[in-house]
Design an enzyme around this catalytic site. Sequence first.
Site, PDB file in Angstrom:
ATOM      1  N   HIS A 131      24.090 100.274  36.160  1.00 15.64           N
ATOM      2  CA  HIS A 131      22.721  99.920  36.569  1.00 15.64           C
ATOM      3  C   HIS A 131      22.728  99.588  38.068  1.00 15.64           C
ATOM      4  O   HIS A 131      23.689  99.003  38.571  1.00 15.64           O
ATOM      5  CB  HIS A 131      22.226  98.722  35.752  1.00 15.64           C
ATOM      6  CG  HIS A 131      20.767  98.482  35.931  1.00 15.64           C
ATOM      7  ND1 HIS A 131      20.263  97.847  37.041  1.00 15.64           N
ATOM      8  CD2 HIS A 131      19.702  98.828  35.175  1.00 15.64           C
ATOM      9  CE1 HIS A 131      18.943  97.807  36.949  1.00 15.64           C
ATOM     10  NE2 HIS A 131      18.576  98.391  35.817  1.00 15.64           N
TER      11      HIS A 131
ATOM     12  N   GLU B  98      21.403  97.341  39.680  1.00 11.81           N
ATOM     13  CA  GLU B  98      21.615  95.915  39.978  1.00 11.81           C
ATOM     14  C   GLU B  98      23.093  95.562  39.894  1.00 11.81           C
ATOM     15  O   GLU B  98      23.576  94.679  40.618  1.00 11.81           O
ATOM     16  CB  GLU B  98      20.758  95.063  39.029  1.00 11.81           C
ATOM     17  CG  GLU B  98      19.277  95.170  39.414  1.00 11.81           C
ATOM     18  CD  GLU B  98      18.300  95.023  38.263  1.00 11.81           C
ATOM     19  OE1 GLU B  98      18.691  94.524  37.195  1.00 11.81           O
ATOM     20  OE2 GLU B  98      17.129  95.426  38.444  1.00 11.81           O
TER      21      GLU B  98
ATOM     22  N   SER C  27       9.768 100.799  36.185  1.00 13.66           N
ATOM     23  CA  SER C  27       8.338 100.491  36.048  1.00 13.66           C
ATOM     24  C   SER C  27       7.636 101.320  34.975  1.00 13.66           C
ATOM     25  O   SER C  27       6.462 101.674  35.128  1.00 13.66           O
ATOM     26  CB  SER C  27       7.621 100.617  37.402  1.00 13.66           C
ATOM     27  OG  SER C  27       8.144  99.663  38.314  1.00 13.66           O
TER      28      SER C  27
HETATM   29  P1  PGA Z   1      11.681  97.826  35.062  1.00 10.40           P
HETATM   30  O1  PGA Z   1      13.286  97.912  35.004  1.00 10.40           O
HETATM   31  O2  PGA Z   1      11.155  98.581  33.851  1.00 10.40           O
HETATM   32  O3  PGA Z   1      11.368  96.359  35.001  1.00 10.40           O
HETATM   33  O4  PGA Z   1      11.261  98.495  36.328  1.00 10.40           O
HETATM   34  C1  PGA Z   1      13.917  99.083  34.562  1.00 10.40           C
HETATM   35  C2  PGA Z   1      15.413  98.900  34.590  1.00 10.40           C
HETATM   36  O5  PGA Z   1      15.936  98.317  35.542  1.00 10.40           O
HETATM   37  O6  PGA Z   1      16.112  99.347  33.665  1.00 10.40           O
END
Ligand code: PGA
Length: 248
Positions: free
Chosen positions: A93, A95, A208
């Site tokens: 991911h 992040e 999103s």
């Molecule tokens: P989000 O995150 O739907 O809040 O944009 C998606 C993700 O990071 O998997």
Amino acid sequence: MRRKVAAGNWKMNGTRASLAELRRIAADHPDCPTEIILCPPATLLIPASEMARGTSVAIGAQDCHALSAGAHTGDISAMQLADAGARHVILGHSERRSDHGETSILIRTKALAARDAGLTAILCVGETLAERDAGRTLDVITRQLGSSLPESARGTDTIIAYEPVWAIGTGRTPSLDQIAEVHAAMRAHLRQRLGPEAEMIRLLYGGSVKPANAAYIFAVDHVDGALVGGASLKAADFAQIIAALSDA
Ligand code: PGA
């Protein structure tokens, strides 16, 4: 025919009280054409797996270590996740790539560890806004896939999620043409490397995804489902996304 997937990523959100959302999702989808996966934080894996047992919801984790055991304080191995009841694990991911400096090479070793533990990897790739603005999107995606996806990947052990970094948690999404372009390029990359097995690997879009845009996104070629962050935290929102996929 690839079965559609709705995967929820709770990230670092949720306590035991949040399991009520999982209970509702499971109760409202006793028999669902869409595969439903929820990835709560590690602290909830065991109670979530127990609650999901015998329902149409599978539980996944959000990361694993590349090794199966050892002196790695704070880390969790794929084998331990499987032991806790997880059947999937999100890997790479953005992040994790940005907060923990994870590279595609490391993610590949984690994917192999996940496969060895019997977990299905949900492997994430995605470009930053600077990379998109520089016209490098397809190059970035194919390079990330090239380094992180093992040659041994199969539809039964691997799902791929395209998540543009700039669309995650921002309320912004790419145009449908932009999503179509990346998903077609990912399928072409898979065909080149994996031959006929490429048709078995589900390609998710993430970033999103909301009840309001889900149906449009799911109509795009080679979009086999969604990886959903914020909108997976509330059962009512996630249920609408599951319904849009089931109708797609
Ligand atoms: P989000 O995150 O739907 O809040 O944009 C998606 C993700 O990071 O998997």
